[in-house]
Design an enzyme around this catalytic site. Structure first.
Site, PDB file in Angstrom:
ATOM      1  N   HIS A   1      30.593  -7.289 -16.486  1.00 30.60           N
ATOM      2  CA  HIS A   1      30.085  -5.943 -16.810  1.00 30.60           C
ATOM      3  C   HIS A   1      31.169  -4.891 -16.691  1.00 30.60           C
ATOM      4  O   HIS A   1      30.898  -3.701 -16.676  1.00 30.60           O
ATOM      5  CB  HIS A   1      28.892  -5.597 -15.909  1.00 30.60           C
ATOM      6  CG  HIS A   1      27.690  -6.453 -16.200  1.00 30.60           C
ATOM      7  ND1 HIS A   1      26.645  -6.569 -15.310  1.00 30.60           N
ATOM      8  CD2 HIS A   1      27.377  -7.242 -17.261  1.00 30.60           C
ATOM      9  CE1 HIS A   1      25.725  -7.389 -15.830  1.00 30.60           C
ATOM     10  NE2 HIS A   1      26.154  -7.815 -17.005  1.00 30.60           N
TER      11      HIS A   1
ATOM     12  N   SER B   1      19.119 -10.098  -8.979  1.00 29.06           N
ATOM     13  CA  SER B   1      17.655 -10.073  -9.169  1.00 29.06           C
ATOM     14  C   SER B   1      17.259 -10.850 -10.419  1.00 29.06           C
ATOM     15  O   SER B   1      16.080 -11.079 -10.668  1.00 29.06           O
ATOM     16  CB  SER B   1      17.169  -8.633  -9.307  1.00 29.06           C
ATOM     17  OG  SER B   1      17.844  -8.015 -10.400  1.00 29.06           O
TER      18      SER B   1
ATOM     19  N   ASN C   1      29.114  -7.487 -10.887  1.00 28.17           N
ATOM     20  CA  ASN C   1      29.471  -6.283 -10.146  1.00 28.17           C
ATOM     21  C   ASN C   1      30.707  -5.623 -10.738  1.00 28.17           C
ATOM     22  O   ASN C   1      31.641  -6.295 -11.166  1.00 28.17           O
ATOM     23  CB  ASN C   1      29.725  -6.618  -8.668  1.00 28.17           C
ATOM     24  CG  ASN C   1      28.490  -7.238  -8.030  1.00 28.17           C
ATOM     25  OD1 ASN C   1      27.383  -7.096  -8.536  1.00 28.17           O
ATOM     26  ND2 ASN C   1      28.680  -7.954  -6.939  1.00 28.17           N
ATOM     27  N   VAL C   2      30.707  -4.302 -10.713  1.00 28.10           N
ATOM     28  CA  VAL C   2      31.831  -3.532 -11.274  1.00 28.10           C
ATOM     29  C   VAL C   2      32.675  -2.930 -10.150  1.00 28.10           C
ATOM     30  O   VAL C   2      33.633  -2.218 -10.401  1.00 28.10           O
ATOM     31  CB  VAL C   2      31.304  -2.416 -12.215  1.00 28.10           C
ATOM     32  CG1 VAL C   2      30.516  -3.012 -13.373  1.00 28.10           C
ATOM     33  CG2 VAL C   2      30.457  -1.391 -11.470  1.00 28.10           C
ATOM     34  N   ASP C   3      32.329  -3.282  -8.869  1.00 23.92           N
ATOM     35  CA  ASP C   3      32.978  -2.621  -7.721  1.00 23.92           C
ATOM     36  C   ASP C   3      34.370  -3.171  -7.400  1.00 23.92           C
ATOM     37  O   ASP C   3      35.083  -2.601  -6.564  1.00 23.92           O
ATOM     38  CB  ASP C   3      32.056  -2.702  -6.478  1.00 23.92           C
ATOM     39  CG  ASP C   3      31.667  -4.141  -6.118  1.00 23.92           C
ATOM     40  OD1 ASP C   3      30.530  -4.339  -5.643  1.00 23.92           O
ATOM     41  OD2 ASP C   3      32.488  -5.071  -6.309  1.00 23.92           O
TER      42      ASP C   3
HETATM   43  C1  BV8 Z   1      23.396  -7.327 -24.154  1.00 25.37           C
HETATM   44  C2  BV8 Z   1      27.108  -1.888 -15.686  1.00 25.37           C
HETATM   45  C3  BV8 Z   1      23.510  -7.983 -26.413  1.00 25.37           C
HETATM   46  C4  BV8 Z   1      26.578  -0.532 -15.441  1.00 25.37           C
HETATM   47  C5  BV8 Z   1      25.234  -3.276 -16.023  1.00 25.37           C
HETATM   48  C6  BV8 Z   1      16.753  -3.468 -25.372  1.00 25.37           C
HETATM   49  C7  BV8 Z   1      17.841  -2.905 -26.011  1.00 25.37           C
HETATM   50  C8  BV8 Z   1      19.136  -3.346 -25.762  1.00 25.37           C
HETATM   51  C9  BV8 Z   1      19.348  -4.384 -24.869  1.00 25.37           C
HETATM   52  C10 BV8 Z   1      18.243  -4.919 -24.250  1.00 25.37           C
HETATM   53  C11 BV8 Z   1      16.959  -4.482 -24.485  1.00 25.37           C
HETATM   54  N1  BV8 Z   1      16.104  -5.221 -23.710  1.00 25.37           N
HETATM   55  C12 BV8 Z   1      16.826  -6.100 -23.001  1.00 25.37           C
HETATM   56  C13 BV8 Z   1      18.096  -5.934 -23.328  1.00 25.37           C
HETATM   57  C14 BV8 Z   1      19.218  -6.652 -22.800  1.00 25.37           C
HETATM   58  C15 BV8 Z   1      19.739  -5.854 -21.614  1.00 25.37           C
HETATM   59  C16 BV8 Z   1      18.881  -6.192 -20.422  1.00 25.37           C
HETATM   60  O1  BV8 Z   1      18.958  -7.302 -19.939  1.00 25.37           O
HETATM   61  N2  BV8 Z   1      18.084  -5.224 -19.962  1.00 25.37           N
HETATM   62  C17 BV8 Z   1      17.258  -5.488 -18.783  1.00 25.37           C
HETATM   63  C18 BV8 Z   1      17.168  -4.228 -17.933  1.00 25.37           C
HETATM   64  C19 BV8 Z   1      15.910  -5.987 -19.279  1.00 25.37           C
HETATM   65  N3  BV8 Z   1      21.091  -6.335 -21.433  1.00 25.37           N
HETATM   66  C20 BV8 Z   1      22.082  -5.705 -22.059  1.00 25.37           C
HETATM   67  O2  BV8 Z   1      21.979  -4.688 -22.693  1.00 25.37           O
HETATM   68  C21 BV8 Z   1      23.428  -6.427 -21.918  1.00 25.37           C
HETATM   69  N4  BV8 Z   1      23.985  -6.579 -23.221  1.00 25.37           N
HETATM   70  O3  BV8 Z   1      22.329  -7.873 -24.004  1.00 25.37           O
HETATM   71  O4  BV8 Z   1      24.138  -7.397 -25.319  1.00 25.37           O
HETATM   72  C22 BV8 Z   1      22.783  -6.854 -27.081  1.00 25.37           C
HETATM   73  C23 BV8 Z   1      23.515  -5.842 -27.636  1.00 25.37           C
HETATM   74  C24 BV8 Z   1      22.832  -4.824 -28.312  1.00 25.37           C
HETATM   75  C25 BV8 Z   1      21.427  -4.835 -28.366  1.00 25.37           C
HETATM   76  C26 BV8 Z   1      20.720  -5.882 -27.756  1.00 25.37           C
HETATM   77  C27 BV8 Z   1      21.384  -6.888 -27.104  1.00 25.37           C
HETATM   78  C28 BV8 Z   1      24.367  -5.616 -21.070  1.00 25.37           C
HETATM   79  C29 BV8 Z   1      23.904  -5.650 -19.645  1.00 25.37           C
HETATM   80  C30 BV8 Z   1      24.956  -5.013 -18.773  1.00 25.37           C
HETATM   81  C31 BV8 Z   1      24.413  -3.708 -18.266  1.00 25.37           C
HETATM   82  N5  BV8 Z   1      25.373  -3.168 -17.299  1.00 25.37           N
HETATM   83  N6  BV8 Z   1      26.139  -2.795 -15.195  1.00 25.37           N
HETATM   84  C32 BV8 Z   1      27.136  -0.049 -14.154  1.00 25.37           C
HETATM   85  O5  BV8 Z   1      27.182  -0.829 -13.171  1.00 25.37           O
HETATM   86  O6  BV8 Z   1      27.532   1.130 -14.125  1.00 25.37           O
HETATM   87  S1  BV8 Z   1      23.944  -4.124 -15.386  1.00 25.37           S
HETATM   88  C33 BV8 Z   1      23.704  -3.787 -13.747  1.00 25.37           C
HETATM   89  O7  BV8 Z   1      22.643  -4.676 -13.376  1.00 25.37           O
HETATM   90  C34 BV8 Z   1      24.849  -4.164 -12.808  1.00 25.37           C
HETATM   91  O8  BV8 Z   1      25.973  -4.714 -13.437  1.00 25.37           O
HETATM   92  C35 BV8 Z   1      24.207  -5.227 -11.928  1.00 25.37           C
HETATM   93  O9  BV8 Z   1      25.092  -6.126 -11.463  1.00 25.37           O
HETATM   94  C36 BV8 Z   1      23.298  -5.815 -12.913  1.00 25.37           C
HETATM   95  C37 BV8 Z   1      22.287  -6.797 -12.461  1.00 25.37           C
HETATM   96  O10 BV8 Z   1      21.672  -6.292 -11.314  1.00 25.37           O
HETATM   97  P1  BV8 Z   1      21.890  -7.162  -9.980  1.00 25.37           P
HETATM   98  O11 BV8 Z   1      23.350  -7.396  -9.810  1.00 25.37           O
HETATM   99  O12 BV8 Z   1      21.021  -8.361 -10.029  1.00 25.37           O
HETATM  100  O13 BV8 Z   1      21.449  -6.137  -8.876  1.00 25.37           O
HETATM  101  P2  BV8 Z   1      19.963  -5.765  -8.461  1.00 25.37           P
HETATM  102  O14 BV8 Z   1      20.028  -4.507  -7.672  1.00 25.37           O
HETATM  103  O15 BV8 Z   1      19.078  -5.866  -9.649  1.00 25.37           O
HETATM  104  O16 BV8 Z   1      19.534  -6.975  -7.495  1.00 25.37           O
HETATM  105  C38 BV8 Z   1      20.196  -7.159  -6.271  1.00 25.37           C
HETATM  106  C39 BV8 Z   1      19.691  -8.491  -5.751  1.00 25.37           C
HETATM  107  O17 BV8 Z   1      20.378  -8.788  -4.541  1.00 25.37           O
HETATM  108  C40 BV8 Z   1      18.207  -8.483  -5.413  1.00 25.37           C
HETATM  109  O18 BV8 Z   1      17.636  -9.707  -5.876  1.00 25.37           O
HETATM  110  C41 BV8 Z   1      18.184  -8.447  -3.869  1.00 25.37           C
HETATM  111  O19 BV8 Z   1      17.078  -9.180  -3.348  1.00 25.37           O
HETATM  112  C42 BV8 Z   1      19.463  -9.149  -3.535  1.00 25.37           C
HETATM  113  N7  BV8 Z   1      20.073  -8.738  -2.267  1.00 25.37           N
HETATM  114  C43 BV8 Z   1      20.134  -7.473  -1.736  1.00 25.37           C
HETATM  115  N8  BV8 Z   1      20.846  -7.521  -0.580  1.00 25.37           N
HETATM  116  C44 BV8 Z   1      21.239  -8.810  -0.410  1.00 25.37           C
HETATM  117  C45 BV8 Z   1      20.757  -9.588  -1.475  1.00 25.37           C
HETATM  118  N9  BV8 Z   1      20.981 -10.918  -1.586  1.00 25.37           N
HETATM  119  C46 BV8 Z   1      21.702 -11.487  -0.602  1.00 25.37           C
HETATM  120  N10 BV8 Z   1      22.208 -10.816   0.443  1.00 25.37           N
HETATM  121  C47 BV8 Z   1      21.990  -9.485   0.578  1.00 25.37           C
HETATM  122  N11 BV8 Z   1      22.497  -8.828   1.640  1.00 25.37           N
END
Ligand code: BV8
Ligand code: ZN
Length: 244
Positions: free
Chosen positions: A121, A191, A104-106
């Site tokens: 992040h 997630s 989280n960035v919050d």
């Molecule tokens: C990296 C900042 C090496 C932004 C974020 C193709 C090209 C390039 C990279 C990739 C590619 N394919 C894959 C990748 C890797 C990529 C990636 O993983 N992509 C995904 C989408 C497939 N990752 C990256 O790029 C990372 N870097 O790999 O570097 C590299 C370098 C160059 C080239 C290749 C590789 C960087 C990732 C960081 C991205 N930045 N945030 C901003 O915030 O402004 S990520 C963003 O998602 C947030 O930080 C967030 O935290 C994060 C993860 O999401 P979650 O926190 O899990 O949140 P989400 O909404 O998804 O889920 C919430 C969960 O909570 C749910 O499960 C829900 O059920 C649950 N929930 C809800 N309410 C509750 C609850 N649980 C309990 N109680 C509740 N009340």
């Protein structure tokens, strides 16, 4: 198994643990009113985070990206840590060896009092100069668009790790050490789709840790963890601190 007994097992694991690591995602802040990324409330003007949180999006339209961050900063500024954030502070206080890894960035974990934390992040209240690289805290509300560096005049960007950008090296080292030495890893409110954080549960598991997940729903990690507790973080995390 009834949640009660699962809770009891996780409580016992935590009370016996010498070293505890916690990994959190947007779900822990959902209970503070901060929209998650992939939930129904995760959109802004029909854009997804993956469309805006990239270097290309910033290069193409820095105004749009800064508008999005201003919208999130204004929203997050009105939010407070919830009982789950506070319970993690208490866990840090009690544990001989503790580390918190948050996606989280919050900034709500730091607001709650967490000190041993890696914001892998980045942080929405920090800006980084695209010219001289200086990183500063910035709470301007809103930030004047387009913000420029007081030192060299270049464009400022959010000090946040975007998709396609690698995480900060010292954070990765810190995470690897915390995941490899912990007896217990708690994975709360993520997630499990964004790497490298999505791989952290298996790193800890392979290193011999007991891994428990807290989430509203099953995730790709659920099959891997030892116990998956389904429910709201604000309800379940404080229960983990109750006496065994
Ligand atoms: C990296 C900042 C090496 C932004 C974020 C193709 C090209 C390039 C990279 C990739 C590619 N394919 C894959 C990748 C890797 C990529 C990636 O993983 N992509 C995904 C989408 C497939 N990752 C990256 O790029 C990372 N870097 O790999 O570097 C590299 C370098 C160059 C080239 C290749 C590789 C960087 C990732 C960081 C991205 N930045 N945030 C901003 O915030 O402004 S990520 C963003 O998602 C947030 O930080 C967030 O935290 C994060 C993860 O999401 P979650 O926190 O899990 O949140 P989400 O909404 O998804 O889920 C919430 C969960 O909570 C749910 O499960 C829900 O059920 C649950 N929930 C809800 N309410 C509750 C609850 N649980 C309990 N109680 C509740 N009340
Ligand atoms: Zn500068």
């Amino acid at each position: 198994m009834a949640p009660g007994s699962d809770l009891g097992i996780v409580r016992r694991q935590l009370s016996a643990a010498r070293s505890i690591t916690v990994l959190t995602g947007a779900g822990i802040s959902a209970d503070s009113g901060v929209p998650t990324f992939r939930g129904t409330d995760g959109l802004w003007k029909n854009f997804r985070a993956e469309d805006l949180a990239t270097p290309k999006a910033f290069e193409r339209d820095p105004r749009l990206v800064w508008e999005w961050y201003n919208w999130r900063r204004e929203l997050i500024a009105t939010k407070q840590p919830n009982p789950a954030h506070k319970a993690i502070v208490e866990l840090e206080r009690r544990s001989p060896d503790f580390w918190l890894i948050t996606q989280n960035v919050d900034g709500l974990h730091r607001d709650a009092g967490s000190q041993k934390v890696s914001e892998i992040h980045g942080n929405i209240w920090k800006v980084r100069c695209t010219g001289c690289g200086v990183v500063e805290n910035n709470r301007d509300m809103p930030i004047a668009i387009l913000p420029s560096c007081a030192h060299c005049g270049s464009l400022l960007r959010p000090h946040i790790v975007w998709f396609g950008e690698s995480l900060f090296a010292d954070d990765l080292d810190c995470c690897a050490s915390a995941l490899n030495r912990c007896d217990v890893l708690l994975v709360i409110g993520t997630s499990g789709v964004v790497y490298p954080a999505a791989g952290f549960a298996s790193v800890a598991k392979e290193a011999g840790a007991f891994v428990a997940e807290i989430n509203l729903d099953p995730t790709p990690q659920s099959a891997l963890v030892d116990i998956s507790l389904q429910g709201r973080a604000k309800d379940l995390v404080p229960l983990l601190l109750e006496p065994v």
